[in-house]
Design a protein around this motif. Structure first.
Motif, PDB file in Angstrom:
ATOM      1  N   VAL A 170      29.336  38.612  32.547  1.00  0.00           N
ATOM      2  CA  VAL A 170      29.876  37.465  33.262  1.00  0.00           C
ATOM      3  C   VAL A 170      30.325  36.378  32.289  1.00  0.00           C
ATOM      4  CG1 VAL A 170      29.274  35.551  34.820  1.00  0.00           C
ATOM      5  CG2 VAL A 170      28.582  37.907  35.392  1.00  0.00           C
ATOM      6  N   SER A 171      29.557  36.181  31.231  1.00  0.00           N
ATOM      7  CA  SER A 171      29.914  35.144  30.250  1.00  0.00           C
ATOM      8  C   SER A 171      31.242  35.471  29.560  1.00  0.00           C
ATOM      9  CB  SER A 171      28.804  34.981  29.214  1.00  0.00           C
ATOM     10  OG  SER A 171      28.618  36.176  28.481  1.00  0.00           O
ATOM     11  N   THR A 172      31.494  36.767  29.296  1.00  0.00           N
ATOM     12  CA  THR A 172      32.758  37.159  28.667  1.00  0.00           C
ATOM     13  C   THR A 172      33.928  36.899  29.613  1.00  0.00           C
ATOM     14  OG1 THR A 172      31.682  38.849  27.317  1.00  0.00           O
ATOM     15  CG2 THR A 172      34.045  39.078  27.659  1.00  0.00           C
ATOM     16  N   VAL A 173      33.758  37.220  30.898  1.00  0.00           N
ATOM     17  CA  VAL A 173      34.815  36.952  31.883  1.00  0.00           C
ATOM     18  C   VAL A 173      35.088  35.457  31.980  1.00  0.00           C
ATOM     19  CG1 VAL A 173      35.432  37.097  34.327  1.00  0.00           C
ATOM     20  CG2 VAL A 173      34.326  39.047  33.195  1.00  0.00           C
ATOM     21  N   LEU A 174      34.023  34.666  32.018  1.00  0.00           N
ATOM     22  CA  LEU A 174      34.209  33.214  32.099  1.00  0.00           C
ATOM     23  C   LEU A 174      34.917  32.665  30.869  1.00  0.00           C
ATOM     24  CD1 LEU A 174      30.783  32.166  33.658  1.00  0.00           C
ATOM     25  CD2 LEU A 174      33.043  31.963  34.727  1.00  0.00           C
ATOM     26  N   GLN A 175      34.614  33.249  29.716  1.00  0.00           N
ATOM     27  CA  GLN A 175      35.280  32.822  28.483  1.00  0.00           C
ATOM     28  C   GLN A 175      36.782  33.070  28.577  1.00  0.00           C
ATOM     29  OE1 GLN A 175      33.417  34.608  25.096  1.00  0.00           O
ATOM     30  NE2 GLN A 175      33.985  32.977  23.712  1.00  0.00           N
ATOM     31  N   ALA A 178      41.956  38.018  28.862  1.00  0.00           N
ATOM     32  CA  ALA A 178      42.825  36.852  29.050  1.00  0.00           C
ATOM     33  C   ALA A 178      44.295  37.251  28.951  1.00  0.00           C
ATOM     34  CB  ALA A 178      42.498  35.774  28.019  1.00  0.00           C
ATOM     35  N   GLU A 179      44.634  38.118  27.998  1.00  0.00           N
ATOM     36  CA  GLU A 179      46.025  38.548  27.854  1.00  0.00           C
ATOM     37  C   GLU A 179      46.472  39.371  29.061  1.00  0.00           C
ATOM     38  OE1 GLU A 179      48.421  37.691  25.646  1.00  0.00           O
ATOM     39  OE2 GLU A 179      46.876  36.245  25.114  1.00  0.00           O
ATOM     40  N   ASP A 180      45.599  40.242  29.561  1.00  0.00           N
ATOM     41  CA  ASP A 180      45.948  41.056  30.726  1.00  0.00           C
ATOM     42  C   ASP A 180      46.209  40.178  31.947  1.00  0.00           C
ATOM     43  OD1 ASP A 180      45.723  43.315  29.203  1.00  0.00           O
ATOM     44  OD2 ASP A 180      43.749  43.893  29.985  1.00  0.00           O
ATOM     45  N   LEU A 181      45.333  39.195  32.164  1.00  0.00           N
ATOM     46  CA  LEU A 181      45.505  38.312  33.316  1.00  0.00           C
ATOM     47  C   LEU A 181      46.739  37.425  33.167  1.00  0.00           C
ATOM     48  CD1 LEU A 181      41.794  37.251  33.924  1.00  0.00           C
ATOM     49  CD2 LEU A 181      43.158  38.819  35.323  1.00  0.00           C
ATOM     50  N   ARG A 188      44.788  33.261  44.450  1.00  0.00           N
ATOM     51  CA  ARG A 188      43.446  33.366  43.880  1.00  0.00           C
ATOM     52  C   ARG A 188      43.346  34.587  42.980  1.00  0.00           C
ATOM     53  NH1 ARG A 188      38.272  35.506  45.272  1.00  0.00           N
ATOM     54  NH2 ARG A 188      36.567  34.029  44.888  1.00  0.00           N
ATOM     55  N   LEU A 189      42.706  34.426  41.830  1.00  0.00           N
ATOM     56  CA  LEU A 189      42.431  35.538  40.937  1.00  0.00           C
ATOM     57  C   LEU A 189      41.248  36.343  41.465  1.00  0.00           C
ATOM     58  CD1 LEU A 189      44.177  33.706  39.024  1.00  0.00           C
ATOM     59  CD2 LEU A 189      42.773  34.599  37.148  1.00  0.00           C
ATOM     60  N   PRO A 190      41.084  37.595  41.039  1.00  0.00           N
ATOM     61  CA  PRO A 190      39.868  38.333  41.387  1.00  0.00           C
ATOM     62  C   PRO A 190      38.634  37.542  40.962  1.00  0.00           C
ATOM     63  CG  PRO A 190      41.466  39.784  40.360  1.00  0.00           C
ATOM     64  CD  PRO A 190      42.007  38.403  40.216  1.00  0.00           C
ATOM     65  N   SER A 191      37.543  37.697  41.693  1.00  0.00           N
ATOM     66  CA  SER A 191      36.335  36.931  41.409  1.00  0.00           C
ATOM     67  C   SER A 191      35.737  37.310  40.061  1.00  0.00           C
ATOM     68  CB  SER A 191      35.286  37.169  42.498  1.00  0.00           C
ATOM     69  OG  SER A 191      34.781  38.504  42.394  1.00  0.00           O
ATOM     70  N   VAL A 192      34.911  36.409  39.545  1.00  0.00           N
ATOM     71  CA  VAL A 192      34.248  36.660  38.265  1.00  0.00           C
ATOM     72  C   VAL A 192      33.404  37.925  38.349  1.00  0.00           C
ATOM     73  CG1 VAL A 192      32.530  35.777  36.638  1.00  0.00           C
ATOM     74  CG2 VAL A 192      34.258  34.231  37.595  1.00  0.00           C
ATOM     75  N   ARG A 193      32.676  38.086  39.428  1.00  0.00           N
ATOM     76  CA  ARG A 193      31.807  39.273  39.564  1.00  0.00           C
ATOM     77  C   ARG A 193      32.642  40.559  39.644  1.00  0.00           C
ATOM     78  NH1 ARG A 193      26.632  38.182  40.025  1.00  0.00           N
ATOM     79  NH2 ARG A 193      25.960  36.102  40.686  1.00  0.00           N
ATOM     80  N   ARG A 194      33.752  40.495  40.364  1.00  0.00           N
ATOM     81  CA  ARG A 194      34.599  41.683  40.447  1.00  0.00           C
ATOM     82  C   ARG A 194      35.180  42.051  39.082  1.00  0.00           C
ATOM     83  NH1 ARG A 194      40.259  42.132  43.909  1.00  0.00           N
ATOM     84  NH2 ARG A 194      41.015  44.035  42.875  1.00  0.00           N
ATOM     85  N   LEU A 195      35.672  41.057  38.366  1.00  0.00           N
ATOM     86  CA  LEU A 195      36.209  41.324  37.028  1.00  0.00           C
ATOM     87  C   LEU A 195      35.128  41.863  36.113  1.00  0.00           C
ATOM     88  CD1 LEU A 195      38.499  38.179  36.560  1.00  0.00           C
ATOM     89  CD2 LEU A 195      39.266  40.551  36.733  1.00  0.00           C
ATOM     90  N   SER A 196      33.937  41.301  36.221  1.00  0.00           N
ATOM     91  CA  SER A 196      32.818  41.772  35.400  1.00  0.00           C
ATOM     92  C   SER A 196      32.506  43.232  35.699  1.00  0.00           C
ATOM     93  CB  SER A 196      31.587  40.896  35.658  1.00  0.00           C
ATOM     94  OG  SER A 196      30.459  41.417  34.999  1.00  0.00           O
TER      95      SER A 196
END
Length: 472
Positions: free
Chosen positions: A44-49, A12-15, A29-37
């Protein structure tokens, strides 16, 4: 396994850093959840958090079937006004009110927006702990006794001399006096060059601890108008020092507290020359000097001092640990008086901690740590600015700090931040009322916020509650 809380907060801080620095603009648009994961090796749950935390801060928004998009536009509120200040020096009386504010600000359950302290999560505490153990094993003689004569450890002085190349220099080893914190450094300098009843020129608004020192030492404060971008007015200081009534200047030219301003080099040079010609000692607090947000470190007033008239004070409390209690003075021609005041006040500063700090500096760890810390503070300050812009009343003005981690907020004239303080504490939010930054009681419609903690949803909610209170 790394703590999941730390992992999602780091993402979250990096983004948020990419967003508040303008590298991702509103609507992008931010990078997708899957890409960040995949790229960050997170679930995926950590990225969504992490993304939900950014939603709570108002930085991003989720669009169904499309992903997450930047919602935040950098805060563009106007800077606070430069105020006219009293022409006469006045005695200082802030300590009792200030102590009450600082004590209530650390009550359990109160959001820590008051005292300017960094979050422990940003500090290299584990590395310092390891060094303490190693230093005690390798240098057992450091525990054998203290000294009121040999107060400086050569290893630390050597590191300060090396680092001073970037501040002012290099400075000579004989200039340095190691102290118990920057506060003690400022105090021994004041005692070295003033007597009770003397007048000391300070910025306006001025850091409240400096006002406390003047109060305790029986000194008068002469408030000098200060610009939130360029610092203290050299023209006003010129006028104030013409009659020989000012004994010293007590200033924070780099990332000043509370304005976050950095004085231009030209102004520093003029100030150094002016005060030397008039015999006005300069006590320069550079505790935030390493916490600049630009590409290059700012120079000190000391860098332009040709007469040994500037006493440069600092510490490592804001970047390594407030508990170290290690500060220093590069005292110029006042070194003998400063060392005497230090000796009779507290003797030598803890030699074990001096050696620990020396080894940390020598290892190169400090510079690596500071690169990340400067980014973190810059992100946190910008996130706080954005939160104030979202939640505080219309016509609010906020600084745009060039370093450090505090934010100065000027509210409409009808708002009295001193009168509202108890209600804020009852609502679970601390701040420091503006009038505590003035010997003459100015700035009652202002306040200072601490940005030393990551901007979590809890901090965002605290700013929201505080903004609602200021608008009531």
């Amino acid at each position: 396994m790394e703590n999941e809380l730390l992992r999602y907060e780091r993402l979250a801080e990096d983004l948020s850093g990419i967003i508040v620095t303008g590298n991702l603009r509103p609507g992008e648009r931010l990078p997708s959840v899957r890409r960040l994961s995949r790229e960050r090796r997170l679930s995926v749950s950590t990225v969504l958090q992490a993304l939900r935390q950014l939603e709570d801060r108002g930085l991003v928004e989720a669009r169904p079937q499309s992903g997450y998009f930047v919602r935040h536009a950098p805060a563009r509120l106007a800077q606070p006004n430069v105020r006219s200040t009293p022409e006469e020096a006045v005695p200082v009386d802030v300590s009792q009110r200030l102590m009450r504010v600082l004590q209530t600000g650390i009550k359990p359950g109160v959001a820590p927006l008051g005292a300017a302290l960094p979050s422990s999560t940003l500090l290299p505490l584990a590395a310092l702990q390891r060094l303490y153990g190693g230093v005690v094993r390798r240098h057992p003689q450091l525990l054998e006794g203290g000294s009121h004569i040999n107060i400086d450890e050569a290893a630390l002085v050597r590191q300060l001399v090396l680092r001073s190349v970037g501040w002012a220099g290099p400075l000579a080893a004989r200039e340095f006096v190691i102290t118990n914190s920057c506060t003690e450094a400022l105090a021994v300098c004041l005692r070295a060059v003033t007597s009770p009843g003397d007048t000391v020129a300070v910025e306006s608004p001025a850091y409240y601890l400096m006002l406390q020192l003047l109060e305790i030492l029986g000194l008068k404060a002469l408030e000098i108008p200060t610009d939130p971008r360029t610092g203290v007015s050299i023209e006003a200081l010129d006028l104030a020092t013409r009659e020989g009534q000012v004994a010293a200047c007590l200033l924070v030219p780099n990332a000043s507290n509370p304005l976050g301003s950095i004085m231009p080099d030209e102004h520093k040079q003029r100030l150094a020359r002016l005060t030397a010609e008039r015999g006005v000692a300069v006590i320069e607090d550079d505790i935030y000097g390493d916490l600049y947000f630009g590409d290059t470190p700012p120079r000190t007033i000391k860098a332009f001092d040709k007469a040994g008239n500037v006493m440069l004070c600092s510490s490592f409390s804001k970047c390594l640990s407030p508990a170290l209690r290690i500060g220093f003075v590069a005292a110029g021609r006042y070194r003998r008086q400063v060392a005497l005041q230090k000796t009779v006040t507290s003797g030598g500063t803890n030699p074990v901690t001096q050696q620990v700090l020396a080894e940390y500096l020598e290892s190169g760890s400090y510079d690596r740590h500071m690169r990340g810390l400067r980014r973190a503070y810059a992100h946190q300050v910008e996130a706080m600015r954005a939160a104030v812009a979202r939640h505080f009343p219309p016509a609010t003005r906020i600084t745009q700090p060039q370093g450090g981690f505090v934010l100065w907020v000027e509210l409409p004239e009808k708002v009295d931040t001193t009168a509202l303080y108890d209600r804020a504490i009852a609502a679970g939010v601390a701040y420091v009322p503006g009038e505590l930054f003035s010997a003459s009681g100015m700035y009652r419609n202002c306040l200072r916020l601490n940005c030393g903690n990551p901007h979590t949803p809890e901090i965002e909610d605290a700013v929201r509650r505080l903004g609602a209170l200021m608008a009531s």
